[in-house]
Scaffold this active site. Sequence first.
Site, mmCIF file in Angstrom:
data_model
loop_
_atom_site.group_PDB
_atom_site.id
_atom_site.type_symbol
_atom_site.label_atom_id
_atom_site.label_comp_id
_atom_site.label_asym_id
_atom_site.label_seq_id
_atom_site.Cartn_x
_atom_site.Cartn_y
_atom_site.Cartn_z
ATOM 1 C CG HIS A 146 -2.252 -0.701 1.071
ATOM 2 N ND1 HIS A 146 -3.442 -1.190 2.032
ATOM 3 C CD2 HIS A 146 -2.796 -2.645 0.238
ATOM 4 C CE1 HIS A 146 -3.944 -1.546 1.463
ATOM 5 N NE2 HIS A 146 -3.510 -2.930 0.200
ATOM 6 C CG HIS A 149 2.834 -2.538 6.529
ATOM 7 N ND1 HIS A 149 3.088 -4.031 5.906
ATOM 8 C CD2 HIS A 149 1.755 -2.946 5.633
ATOM 9 C CE1 HIS A 149 2.159 -4.658 5.426
ATOM 10 N NE2 HIS A 149 1.135 -3.279 4.486
#
Length: 387
Positions: free
Chosen positions: A186, A281
Site C-alpha cells: 500500500h 506494517h
Amino acid sequence: MAKKVTRNSTANTLNFRPPTDVKFDKNKGTKPLPDPTSIKNIILLMIVHLCRKVLFIDPNIKVGVYILLVFFGSILGDVLPIPGTYFSRKDNLFNVYFVKLSWGWTMSFVGSFIYLTSNIYSCGDKAQIRKHFLRLLLATINWFFWTNLFVYIEDSYGYCSKAIVRGRKSCLTKGFTWNGFSISGHTFILIYCTLIIMEEAKALVNWDSIKDHVRNEEHNRSSEDSSGATSPLDSLTSEQFDHVKEKYGQFTPYIRVAFIGMTLLALIWDVMLLATIIYFHSTPEKFVASVIAVLLWFFTYRFLFHRRILSLLPGDGTFRYMNPTQPLQSLSVRRSSLAGKATDKIPKFLGMPLNPMRNPSSIAINPAEDSFLTRSVATTDALSQSR
C-alpha cells in the site's frame, strides 16, 4: 515693378502644415479578442485553479516529505498509543473500494487525460500518442513486478507460528500467524500513483495559452500581412492547425474534468498513506516500500523520459506550448514568441503613428504641393537677402 512682400503676408503664407497622406495598415489594430466566458466556465476554471495548487507542487519537495513522513511517522505510530479510528479498519470504504483498486483508478483517469491532451499537442499523430502511452505501460510493468516481488519475498522468507504448517496461505487459512518481512504494498502503490499523477498533470501547464495561440495564428493566416506576431502554431500545416483548433474546443472540458478527478485521487491517496503509516506494517517495511517507489519515479521520469528514452515527457508534441524542462513556472507568463518583434521604434496607436511628421516615409506629397513648398522657401530666401 515687383510687388513688395510684407513680413505679415509672408508669415501668413508660411503658417501652414503640409498636407499628409498617412497610410494605414489594415491588418494592424485588428487583433482578435478572446470570446466571452460563461459563468459555468468561470466556476470550472476556479475549481481547476484550486486543483493546480495541489498537483503543481514541486515533486522533489513532495518526495522529501514522503520519505520523512514515512520514516518518522512510522516510528511515532510504533511508539505512541494511537487510538483506533475508522481508517484503522481494513474493511473501511476507502481501503476496499479505492486503495485495493488504486492502480485501476489511477490508470483510468491518467490514461484518459493523456489521450485527450496528447491528441491535441501531437496534432492527432498516432505514433506520438502511442509514445506517450508507453509511460503508463512501463509504470504498469513496474507495478506488477514489484508488488509480486513483495509477495514472493514474504512467502519465501517467512514462517508460520505453527512450525508444522508450511506456506503462507495454508498458515493463514488455519488461523495461525505468518511471520515474514511484508514490504508494504500500500505504501509503495500510494506514493507511486501520486507521483505519476503529479508528473502527468504537468501537461496542463500553460494549457489555456493554446487557445490564444489558435486565435492569433488564425488571424495571421487570414491576414495578408506576414509581419505579425509569431506563434508556436505557425509551423503547422493547414490540416494540423484545423485539428488543434477543433479538438482543443472539443476536448478541453473533458480534460479539466479528468484533471479534477486526478486531484481527488491524489488527495485520497495521501490520506490513505497517512492511515497506512500510522496503523499498518512496521517501520522498515514501509520505509523500504517508499524508497522503491521514489527510485522508480526518479529512474523513469527524471532519467528515461527526460532523455526521451522509450517515451516522451508530458507536453512534448508537434508544437511547444510550454517549456517541459521548467513546467512549474508562473501560469501568467506568456511565451515570448507571442510578443512579436517591433519593426520600428516609432510609437503607434492602432497601427497609426502617433506623430506622422516624425515618420517621413509615411508622408506622401504630390507634385503640386511640392512646387508650392519650393516657392514658399524661395520667397523666404529673397526676404532674408533684401534685409
